[in-house]
Design a protein around this motif. Structure first.
Motif, short mmCIF file in Angstrom:
data_model
loop_
_atom_site.label_atom_id
_atom_site.label_comp_id
_atom_site.label_asym_id
_atom_site.label_seq_id
_atom_site.Cartn_x
_atom_site.Cartn_y
_atom_site.Cartn_z
N MET A 1 -5.13 5.83 6.24
CA MET A 1 -4.49 4.34 6.78
C MET A 1 -3.89 3.63 5.59
O MET A 1 -4.34 3.54 4.52
CB MET A 1 -5.60 3.59 7.20
N ALA A 2 -2.93 3.05 5.83
CA ALA A 2 -2.00 2.31 4.56
C ALA A 2 -2.82 1.11 4.21
O ALA A 2 -3.41 0.61 4.96
CB ALA A 2 -0.70 1.85 5.20
N THR A 3 -2.76 0.85 2.97
CA THR A 3 -3.43 -0.46 2.51
C THR A 3 -2.25 -1.59 2.89
O THR A 3 -1.24 -1.39 3.14
CB THR A 3 -3.42 -0.27 0.73
N LEU A 4 -2.84 -2.66 2.61
CA LEU A 4 -1.96 -3.99 2.68
C LEU A 4 -0.74 -3.84 1.61
O LEU A 4 0.32 -4.19 2.14
CB LEU A 4 -2.88 -5.22 2.55
N SER A 5 -0.97 -3.36 0.46
CA SER A 5 0.04 -3.30 -0.42
C SER A 5 1.19 -2.19 0.04
O SER A 5 2.48 -2.70 -0.41
CB SER A 5 -0.31 -2.92 -1.98
N ASP A 6 0.65 -1.33 0.57
CA ASP A 6 1.80 -0.35 1.14
C ASP A 6 2.51 -1.04 2.30
O ASP A 6 3.78 -0.89 2.28
CB ASP A 6 1.07 0.85 1.67
N GLN A 7 1.95 -1.79 3.13
CA GLN A 7 2.62 -2.35 4.00
C GLN A 7 3.37 -3.46 3.67
O GLN A 7 4.50 -3.56 4.31
CB GLN A 7 1.42 -3.06 5.06
N ALA A 8 3.16 -4.00 2.62
CA ALA A 8 3.96 -5.09 2.06
C ALA A 8 5.25 -4.33 1.33
O ALA A 8 6.17 -5.10 1.57
CB ALA A 8 3.31 -6.01 0.92
N VAL A 9 4.92 -3.46 0.63
CA VAL A 9 6.32 -2.72 0.23
C VAL A 9 7.09 -2.23 1.27
O VAL A 9 8.29 -2.25 1.29
CB VAL A 9 5.83 -1.28 -0.77
N ARG A 10 6.74 -1.58 2.42
CA ARG A 10 7.38 -1.12 3.48
C ARG A 10 7.98 -2.40 4.11
O ARG A 10 9.35 -2.32 4.34
CB ARG A 10 6.73 -0.48 4.47
#
Length: 204
Positions: free
Chosen positions: A1-10
């Protein structure tokens, strides 16, 4: 599951994509990218600096002329001119060592450390004549037409060199990139019609 930071980068990458891969810091923040996300992406090499405060998404194709893109993003009132305009239009053989831009006389030179920039200040009549908007891989560039650029090269021949101006005139006419009439129209705006006329007559 993607972390919040991964989501922010995407999310940030998607925003860059919508802006053709190039954004100023102020544009990125206004579009919803958090400062910590932007600078983390820079530190990770996900975005690259084209100039101070202008970033390019590394996964997106570079603009055709990244130096021009960087300068035009930081100086939105500028018009690409002289040797940079010749290079943009693929006229002549000169390779710009700096980005040439025209600005109104009451607008200060932008504080740009890199790339190198040469500013010429023009009168309102000269600055408004022969301007066109072109797309360069999705990036809008305000640039003078070929005919106006040829006239400008004679106007600013002490900056670019007479040989550059003559080469531009010769190639523009012989390759039908501009008509003699169009060039003389802008020569009158620039008040260099008497300078250009002998060179033009020699070609006809």
């Amino acid at each position: 599951m993607a972390t919040l930071s991964d989501q922010a980068v995407r999310k940030a990458a998607a925003i860059f994509e919508r802006h053709d891969g190039v954004m100023r810091t102020s544009e990125a923040l206004a579009a919803g990218i958090q400062p910590r996300t932007l600078y983390a992406m820079r530190d990770l090499g996900l975005v690259e600096s084209l100039s101070r405060g202008v970033y390019h998404l590394a996964s997106h194709p570079l603009p055709a002329k990244p130096d021009v893109t960087a300068v035009m993003r930081r100086a939105p009132k500028a018009v690409l001119c002289l040797v940079s305009a010749l290079d943009f239009h693929e006229v002549g053989t000169q390779i710009p060592a700096e980005v040439h831009i025209a600005l109104p006389r009451d607008v200060r030179r932008p504080r740009i450390d890199y790339p190198r920039v040469r500013v010429v200040h023009m009168s309102p009549a000269s600055l408004e004549a022969g301007v066109e908007e072109r797309l360069s891989r999705g990036v809008r560039v305000r640039v003078f037409t070929v005919a106006k650029t040829v006239a400008d090269c004679f106007k600013y021949r002490s900056t670019v060199g007479v040989d550059v101006a003559v080469e531009a005139l010769r190639e523009a006419v012989r390759e039908r990139r501009a008509t003699p009439g169009e060039i003389m129209e802008f020569a009158r705006v620039d008040r260099v019609q008497n300078v250009i006329r002998p060179y033009l007559e020699a070609l006809l």
